[in-house]
Write a protein that holds these residues in place. Structure first.
Motif, PDB file in Angstrom:
ATOM      1  N   VAL A  43       0.775  -1.149  -0.162  1.00 37.76           N
ATOM      2  CA  VAL A  43       0.091   0.112   0.024  1.00 37.76           C
ATOM      3  C   VAL A  43       0.895   1.102   0.114  1.00 37.76           C
ATOM      4  CG1 VAL A  43      -1.649   1.404   1.353  1.00 37.76           C
ATOM      5  CG2 VAL A  43      -1.975  -1.149   0.900  1.00 37.76           C
ATOM      6  N   ASN A  44       0.455   2.405  -1.024  1.00 39.54           N
ATOM      7  CA  ASN A  44       1.162   3.690  -0.880  1.00 39.54           C
ATOM      8  C   ASN A  44       0.393   4.533  -0.066  1.00 39.54           C
ATOM      9  OD1 ASN A  44       1.736   2.172  -3.278  1.00 39.54           O
ATOM     10  ND2 ASN A  44       2.765   3.783  -4.073  1.00 39.54           N
ATOM     11  N   LEU A  45       1.294   5.069   0.812  1.00 37.35           N
ATOM     12  CA  LEU A  45       0.628   6.202   1.452  1.00 37.35           C
ATOM     13  C   LEU A  45       1.135   7.539   1.041  1.00 37.35           C
ATOM     14  CD1 LEU A  45       1.067   5.283   5.377  1.00 37.35           C
ATOM     15  CD2 LEU A  45      -0.685   4.814   3.747  1.00 37.35           C
ATOM     16  N   LEU A  46       0.576   8.760   0.330  1.00 34.20           N
ATOM     17  CA  LEU A  46       1.067   9.737  -0.171  1.00 34.20           C
ATOM     18  C   LEU A  46       0.466  11.017   0.412  1.00 34.20           C
ATOM     19  CD1 LEU A  46       0.993   8.555  -3.988  1.00 34.20           C
ATOM     20  CD2 LEU A  46       3.008   8.993  -2.252  1.00 34.20           C
ATOM     21  N   HIS A  47       0.952  11.771   1.294  1.00 33.04           N
ATOM     22  CA  HIS A  47       0.422  12.922   1.999  1.00 33.04           C
ATOM     23  C   HIS A  47       0.777  14.167   1.281  1.00 33.04           C
ATOM     24  CE1 HIS A  47       1.010  15.496   5.855  1.00 33.04           C
ATOM     25  NE2 HIS A  47      -0.208  15.603   5.372  1.00 33.04           N
ATOM     26  N   CYS A  48      -0.320  14.883   0.894  1.00 29.58           N
ATOM     27  CA  CYS A  48       0.118  16.003   0.212  1.00 29.58           C
ATOM     28  C   CYS A  48       0.140  17.106   1.250  1.00 29.58           C
ATOM     29  CB  CYS A  48      -1.201  16.329  -0.705  1.00 29.58           C
ATOM     30  SG  CYS A  48      -1.351  17.706  -1.674  1.00 29.58           S
ATOM     31  N   MET A  49       1.504  17.683   1.092  1.00 27.96           N
ATOM     32  CA  MET A  49       1.534  18.852   2.019  1.00 27.96           C
ATOM     33  C   MET A  49       1.467  20.121   1.104  1.00 27.96           C
ATOM     34  SD  MET A  49       3.360  17.696   4.859  1.00 27.96           S
ATOM     35  CE  MET A  49       4.582  18.723   5.296  1.00 27.96           C
ATOM     36  N   GLU A  50       1.749  20.200  -0.027  1.00 28.51           N
ATOM     37  CA  GLU A  50       1.582  21.374  -0.891  1.00 28.51           C
ATOM     38  C   GLU A  50       1.017  20.770  -2.381  1.00 28.51           C
ATOM     39  OE1 GLU A  50       3.833  24.808  -0.897  1.00 28.51           O
ATOM     40  OE2 GLU A  50       5.052  23.927   0.578  1.00 28.51           O
ATOM     41  N   GLN A  51       0.026  21.435  -3.133  1.00 23.58           N
ATOM     42  CA  GLN A  51      -0.375  20.867  -4.108  1.00 23.58           C
ATOM     43  C   GLN A  51      -0.080  22.226  -5.298  1.00 23.58           C
ATOM     44  OE1 GLN A  51      -0.670  19.038  -6.746  1.00 23.58           O
ATOM     45  NE2 GLN A  51      -2.039  17.673  -5.805  1.00 23.58           N
ATOM     46  N   SER A  52       0.207  21.616  -6.477  1.00 23.76           N
ATOM     47  CA  SER A  52       0.592  22.741  -7.533  1.00 23.76           C
ATOM     48  C   SER A  52      -0.772  23.244  -7.860  1.00 23.76           C
ATOM     49  CB  SER A  52       1.331  21.924  -8.743  1.00 23.76           C
ATOM     50  OG  SER A  52       1.092  22.592  -9.639  1.00 23.76           O
ATOM     51  N   SER A  53      -0.641  24.499  -8.021  1.00 29.23           N
ATOM     52  CA  SER A  53      -1.793  25.529  -8.503  1.00 29.23           C
ATOM     53  C   SER A  53      -1.838  25.230  -9.947  1.00 29.23           C
ATOM     54  CB  SER A  53      -1.823  26.521  -7.919  1.00 29.23           C
ATOM     55  OG  SER A  53      -0.622  27.598  -8.497  1.00 29.23           O
ATOM     56  N   ALA A  97      -3.958  19.873  -0.262  1.00 25.67           N
ATOM     57  CA  ALA A  97      -3.119  19.897   1.100  1.00 25.67           C
ATOM     58  C   ALA A  97      -3.944  19.240   1.926  1.00 25.67           C
ATOM     59  CB  ALA A  97      -2.560  21.177   1.145  1.00 25.67           C
ATOM     60  N   GLY A  98      -3.355  18.489   3.046  1.00 18.18           N
ATOM     61  CA  GLY A  98      -4.096  17.835   4.119  1.00 18.18           C
ATOM     62  C   GLY A  98      -4.647  16.484   3.735  1.00 18.18           C
ATOM     63  N   ASN A  99      -4.550  16.139   2.249  1.00 19.81           N
ATOM     64  CA  ASN A  99      -5.200  14.896   1.897  1.00 19.81           C
ATOM     65  C   ASN A  99      -3.959  13.744   2.157  1.00 19.81           C
ATOM     66  OD1 ASN A  99      -7.478  15.369  -0.778  1.00 19.81           O
ATOM     67  ND2 ASN A  99      -7.636  15.971   1.260  1.00 19.81           N
ATOM     68  N   THR A 101       7.579  25.766 -10.126  1.00 18.55           N
ATOM     69  CA  THR A 101       8.406  27.041 -10.170  1.00 18.55           C
ATOM     70  C   THR A 101       8.448  27.303  -8.489  1.00 18.55           C
ATOM     71  OG1 THR A 101       6.584  28.526  -9.863  1.00 18.55           O
ATOM     72  CG2 THR A 101       7.284  28.043 -11.817  1.00 18.55           C
ATOM     73  N   SER A 102       9.056  28.282  -8.059  1.00 21.49           N
ATOM     74  CA  SER A 102       9.362  28.713  -6.751  1.00 21.49           C
ATOM     75  C   SER A 102       7.770  29.090  -6.043  1.00 21.49           C
ATOM     76  CB  SER A 102      10.275  29.815  -6.306  1.00 21.49           C
ATOM     77  OG  SER A 102       9.938  31.103  -7.219  1.00 21.49           O
ATOM     78  N   LYS A 103       7.192  29.430  -6.823  1.00 21.54           N
ATOM     79  CA  LYS A 103       5.750  29.858  -6.260  1.00 21.54           C
ATOM     80  C   LYS A 103       4.624  28.973  -6.682  1.00 21.54           C
ATOM     81  CE  LYS A 103       6.666  34.746  -6.954  1.00 21.54           C
ATOM     82  NZ  LYS A 103       6.124  36.190  -7.404  1.00 21.54           N
ATOM     83  N   ASN A 104       5.113  27.835  -7.466  1.00 21.21           N
ATOM     84  CA  ASN A 104       3.998  26.888  -7.727  1.00 21.21           C
ATOM     85  C   ASN A 104       4.649  25.445  -7.339  1.00 21.21           C
ATOM     86  OD1 ASN A 104       1.811  25.758  -8.754  1.00 21.21           O
ATOM     87  ND2 ASN A 104       2.638  25.435 -10.792  1.00 21.21           N
ATOM     88  N   VAL A 105       4.490  25.267  -6.329  1.00 22.08           N
ATOM     89  CA  VAL A 105       5.286  23.660  -5.722  1.00 22.08           C
ATOM     90  C   VAL A 105       4.207  22.483  -5.585  1.00 22.08           C
ATOM     91  CG1 VAL A 105       6.768  22.840  -3.888  1.00 22.08           C
ATOM     92  CG2 VAL A 105       7.257  25.134  -4.915  1.00 22.08           C
ATOM     93  N   ARG A 106       4.627  21.224  -5.709  1.00 24.28           N
ATOM     94  CA  ARG A 106       4.021  20.014  -5.408  1.00 24.28           C
ATOM     95  C   ARG A 106       4.875  19.394  -4.343  1.00 24.28           C
ATOM     96  NH1 ARG A 106       3.071  14.863  -7.306  1.00 24.28           N
ATOM     97  NH2 ARG A 106       0.919  14.222  -7.032  1.00 24.28           N
TER      98      ARG A 106
END
Length: 431
Positions: free
Chosen positions: A262-272, A382-384, A403-408
């Motif tokens: 099983v994979n657990l992938l915690h999204c801390m920041e999502q690309s906009s 974020a939070g998923n 980019t520096s302002k658009n991070v995943r």
């Protein structure tokens, strides 16, 4: 006294005699009814709960108990004797001496005890066995009981889904419920086991969250990528998952014989950006579709072994992994137990007869393109924490701008199914 000959005629019975006989029988039945009622209501009398029979031809014991009709092979009863000479209660394990075991045991006596609710057997070799009815009920050999055991205790029954079903099977579970309650943990794990995918929501922005979730289940599975790993754009990486370009459909680590379950992938920041969309496909459904639509290709994909490889360096450690196995791994009932797919990790060595190469490529091409049409597409926030079955589901990701302002920024970890099923069983014992 005269003899009644075969051809002699008896005088006809008069109507008065018939009436007397009828009245007599009626009185007798009434007396029996009243006596029976008195004894049945008595504290010292109860109807028998169990009834035994033994079929000598197939050596099966049948026990009718209440509304249950149960069956048990004689050899199985002898093998599962619960006495201290045959079974160690502390370790819950059989200690019977198999070198002295007779696979054709013979019954001397077999008795059902209504009062103690147990089955007592004396064997021809003078050994004695006693089986409690509750223990027997859980192990009854009738198909219905075995199906219930497999679904409830062994593993939840998996349900296949198609792209159009995804919104109805993709369930969400609150992080605090999963971390703090057994009910929340059980609900998440059952949904994950049945559907192959589930989402945990409202997780804090902390890189240690995957470890906390894994510890609720058991422990993280360590690989060459460590225990936790960061999935974000790394221009100098040796792993394509760490690039922002498209991540083609695949399963993780097919080059491991015991690849993560099983994979657990915690999204801390999502690309906009418009990219970064998750892609998920149920491999059970794809295997079924291949079997129905392309039976010859299906046969090739489940029988022709492929060399899955990973050669390089990760976390300062060199690695050279190879595992040789088909795309579809099936069990004895032709059910998918593992799917293997990763174009980057498909080795250049293809150790099969020359005549199989071209038809295999045709089958593989059909499989990959069919899988792409069945992709469920969504984007985590974020939070998923996206959790999915790595031995059953195929996954991927669209390209995105970095980019520096658009991070995943994703923190990942793995769990094994053995650890998950263990936790589910332990929770069910408490219920």
């Amino acid at each position: 006294m005269g003899k009644i000959h075969k051809n002699s005629q008896l005088p006809p019975i008069s109507q008065e005699v018939k009436m007397l006989r009828s009245n007599f029988l009626t009185c007798q039945l009434e007396i029996l009814r009243r006596v029976s009622k008195r004894f049945i209501n008595s504290e010292n009398f109860s109807l028998p709960l169990g009834r035994l029979s033994v079929n000598d031809s197939d050596q099966v014991v049948s026990l009718d108990y209440g509304n249950r009709h149960m069956k048990f092979p004689v050899v199985w009863l002898r093998d599962n004797c619960q006495c201290s000479q045959c079974f160690h209660k502390q370790s819950q394990s059989r200690i019977i001496n198999w070198y002295k075991f007779d696979v054709h045991p013979k019954l001397q006596t077999i008795v059902w005890n209504d009062h103690q609710k147990n089955l007592s057997i004396k064997w021809e070799d003078k050994h004695e066995s006693v089986f409690d009815v509750d223990w027997l009920k859980k192990r009854d050999f009738t198909p219905k009981n075995q199906e219930e055991y497999l679904a409830k205790t062994y593993r939840p029954i998996r349900k296949s889904w198609r792209k159009d079903d995804f919104s109805s099977i993709f369930h969400s579970f609150d992080y605090n419920d999963v971390i703090n309650t057994d009910a929340g943990l059980r609900d998440w794990l059952e949904s994950l086991a049945i559907n192959g995918v589930a989402r945990i929501t409202n997780a804090p922005k902390d890189e240690g969250v995957c470890r906390l979730v894994a510890n609720r289940v058991g422990f993280i599975k360590k690989t060459h990528f460590g225990e936790e790993f960061i999935v974000t754009h790394k221009p100098d990486t040796t792993n394509r998952a760490y690039l922002s370009s498209e991540l083609q459909l695949h399963t993780d680590l097919p080059y491991y014989e015991y690849k993560p379950g099983v994979n657990l992938l915690h999204c801390m920041e999502q690309s906009s950006s418009t990219g970064g969309t998750n892609l998920l496909i149920d491999g059970m459904n794809i295997a079924r579709m291949m079997k129905e639509m392309y039976p010859e290709y299906y046969k090739l994909l489940k029988t022709v072994p492929v060399d899955w490889t990973d050669v390089g360096t990760e976390l300062g450690e060199e690695m050279h992994n190879i595992y040789r196995v088909p795309v579809f791994q099936m069990n004895e009932r032709d059910e998918l137990i593992r799917i293997n797919h990763s174009t980057p990790q498909r080795g250049s060595h293809f150790t099969v007869p020359l005549g199989l190469v071209k038809p295999w490529y045709e089958a593989f091409d059909t499989f990959v393109k069919l899988a792409r049409t069945e992709c469920a597409e969504f984007k985590t926030e974020a939070g998923n924490i996206l959790t999915f079955d790595n031995v059953r589901l195929i996954h991927g990701r669209d390209a995105y701008d970095d980019t520096s302002k658009n991070v995943r920024y994703i923190v990942g970890a793995y769990l094994d199914w053995d650890i998950i099923f263990n936790r589910l069983r332990l929770i069910s014992v408490k219920d």
